[in-house]
Structures are given as C-alpha cells and as structure tokens.
Design an enzyme around this catalytic site. Structure first.
Site, short mmCIF file in Angstrom:
data_model
loop_
_atom_site.label_atom_id
_atom_site.label_comp_id
_atom_site.label_asym_id
_atom_site.label_seq_id
_atom_site.Cartn_x
_atom_site.Cartn_y
_atom_site.Cartn_z
NE ARG A 9 4.27 109.44 53.26
CZ ARG A 9 3.94 107.94 54.31
NH1 ARG A 9 3.04 107.65 55.20
NH2 ARG A 9 5.03 107.45 54.02
CG ASN A 13 15.21 105.68 46.85
OD1 ASN A 13 15.86 105.23 47.81
ND2 ASN A 13 14.25 103.76 46.35
CB VAL A 14 17.20 107.49 51.88
CG1 VAL A 14 16.32 109.31 51.71
CG2 VAL A 14 16.17 106.93 51.70
CB SER A 65 13.48 103.27 66.40
OG SER A 65 12.21 102.81 67.17
CE1 TYR A 98 11.70 101.22 61.84
CE2 TYR A 98 11.68 100.89 63.70
CZ TYR A 98 11.83 101.53 62.96
OH TYR A 98 11.21 103.29 63.41
CB THR A 155 18.40 99.49 59.95
OG1 THR A 155 16.73 99.85 60.61
CG2 THR A 155 17.03 97.87 58.78
CE LYS A 156 14.56 103.43 61.99
NZ LYS A 156 14.40 104.89 60.88
N GLY A 176 12.58 112.64 53.70
CA GLY A 176 10.71 111.91 54.26
C GLY A 176 10.42 112.78 55.02
#
Ligand code: NAP
Length: 247
Positions: free
Chosen positions: A12, A62-63, A142, A155, A158-159, A9
């Site tokens: 950006r 794609n990761v 995060s 989210y 996952t983080k 990624g």
C-alpha cells in the site's frame, strides 16, 4: 542495469508506489507486507505479466521478526539467482495520541515496527553488502522525525531514531562502498493519513507551502533517484519530500 531490490511494506501507499516505480525501471523486486495478502498476490501477478523478464515475489513477513525476514531474504536471493543489491526500509505504523494519553503498548508496537523492523531489515542484508563491498540502503523516515509533530511523540521518536541510524551507519559502511540515505515525507495521501480530515487537514494544508498533500509516487521517484547511480556521491542524507511543510 537490473538490480535485486527488497522493499518492506510493498502492498500500500508509498511502498506500493515504489514497487511500481522500480519495476518500471527494470528491477527484480521482493516485497513484504503484514496483512494484505490479496493485494500482494494481485500485485505480483500484475507485475509478472507486465514485465515477464523480471522476477517479483512477496511474503507476509512482520519486519520485526528476525527469522521471518532472514528466511524471506534467502527465498528472494534464490528466486533472483543473486544477492539483494538495494534495500528499502519502508514499513511503518502510527499510534497517534497526545503524550499523556499514550499507553505502553502504543510505544512498544511502534518501536517494534518502526525501529526494530528497520534494524532487522538492514541486518538481514548487510553482511552480504559488506562482503561484496557494495550496497544501497534507503530508509523511509518522516518530517515528524525532523521537526516533531503534535500528537505524534511516539512516532516522531521512532522516525528521528532511524535518522540517527541512517547517519551513523553511513559513517560505518561508507568505506565499503555502501550508501545509506533516508527520505522524510510530509503529508502524503495514503491509508496512513486517510482519517485526517476536515479542520485538521485544512490546518496542515495551510502550513504546506505548495498547499496540497503529496502523492505516493512523488516519494517513490525520490527513492528511485537514491537507488540510481545519479545519486552515487550521496550518503548519510535525509531528503525531505514535504511540499515545504517543515519550512
Ligand atoms: P500505509 O499506506 O499504511 O502502508 C504501510 C505498509 O507497511 C503496508 O504495505 C503494510 O502492510 C506495511 N506494514 C505495516 N506494518 C508492517 C509490519 N509490521 N511488517 C511488514 N509490513 C508492515 O503507509 P504509508 O503512508 O505508505 O507509509 C509508508 C512509510 O512512509 C511508513 O514508514 C510511514 O511512517 C512513512 N511516512 C508516511 C507519511 C504519510 O503521510 N503517509 C509521511 C511520512 C512518512 P499491510 O498492507 O499488510 O498492512
């Protein structure tokens, strides 16, 4: 000393700022993206002109796709004429909404990119790291994975998951001289949070001790520190870069 760096990624936000930061430190860089081919091509051209003695390559990859990641690592190693030294698992997505409104798809997509993508990225380089008894892995988690966040159950899951991965893997591979750390950014001004405006943004700012959002390069500089020998005795840690949001 010049290192070979893989960043997912890189087109950006935090990933792009990290590409700039580590290019400026003299490294070769391979980065992936999902859609932004034009940005990627421009970035490779810009960096190749600015740093003619370093190598830069990018690939739409794609990761969460094992074969694509493995092929890209192979391509990067050929291009650098050496193995990857540092991997930065940065690619990530959000699919926000209150828990009760989330669909199976909102869970599957985010688990695929944020968790499976991190696992596949690391796996694509880990065997070589183990053979060399050397390597450095940095995972972008995060503050939502540390403290949770309203409207981000999927989210945060996952983080938090990749924080578990960071700590467990650090224990497994530390004896081989491989370090694994995570950063946990707070509210950083990138495309990911551009729709958070008005009253909701004001509420966030109120909770941030420094009373401002962070900039991508403020995260990139901490990632850069973790890639350097200055952090040689740090492993299994999660460094929060959140202006005091989680205090
Ligand atoms: P961003 O501006 O949305 O950029 C995301 C980057 O990831 C882009 O380069 C994108 O490529 C790439 N990407 C997305 N899905 C991918 C996939 N499946 N395969 C390969 N590349 C993929 O996001 P950001 O704010 O910089 O976030 C970067 C990381 O920091 C994420 O892991 C995010 O969760 C984490 N983070 C961000 C914040 C924040 O406030 N911004 C806070 C905490 C943590 P394309 O350009 O091709 O789409």
């Amino acid at each position: 000393m010049k290192k070979n760096v893989l960043i997912t990624g890189g087109t950006r936000g935090i990933g792009k700022a990290t590409v700039y930061e580590l290019a400026n430190k003299g490294n070769n860089i391979a980065f992936t993206y999902n859609k932004s081919q034009e940005i990627a091509d421009k970035l490779v051209l810009e960096l190749s002109q600015k740093y003619p003695n370093q190598q830069f390559i990018a690939n739409k990859c794609n990761v969460a796709n094992t074969m694509a990641m493995e092929q890209f690592v192979e391509q990067a190693c050929k291009s650098f004429n050496g193995d990857i030294d540092i991997v930065i698992c940065n690619a990530g997505i959000v699919r926000d909404g209150l828990f009760i409104t989330l669909t199976d798809n909102d869970w599957e997509e985010i688990i695929d990119t944020n968790i499976k993508g991190t696992y596949i990225t690391i796996r694509s380089v880990l065997f070589e790291f183990m053979k060399k008894k050397k390597g450095n892995i940095i995972i972008v988690s995060s503050v939502a994975g540390v403290a949770g966040n309203y409207g981000q159950t999927n989210y945060s899951t996952t983080k938090a998951g990749i924080i578990g991965l960071t700590k467990s893997l650090a224990k497994e591979v530390g004896q081989l001289g491989i370090r694994v750390n995570a950063v946990a950014p707070g509210f950083i001004s990138t495309d990911m949070v551009k729709d958070i405006e008005g009253e909701i943004k004001e509420k966030y700012l109120d909770r941030i001790a420094l009373k401002r959002t962070g900039q991508p390069d403020e995260v990139a500089k901490v990632i850069s520190f973790l890639t350097s020998e200055d952090s040689s005795y740090i492993t299994g840690q999660v460094i929060q870069i959140d202006g005091g949001l989680s205090l």
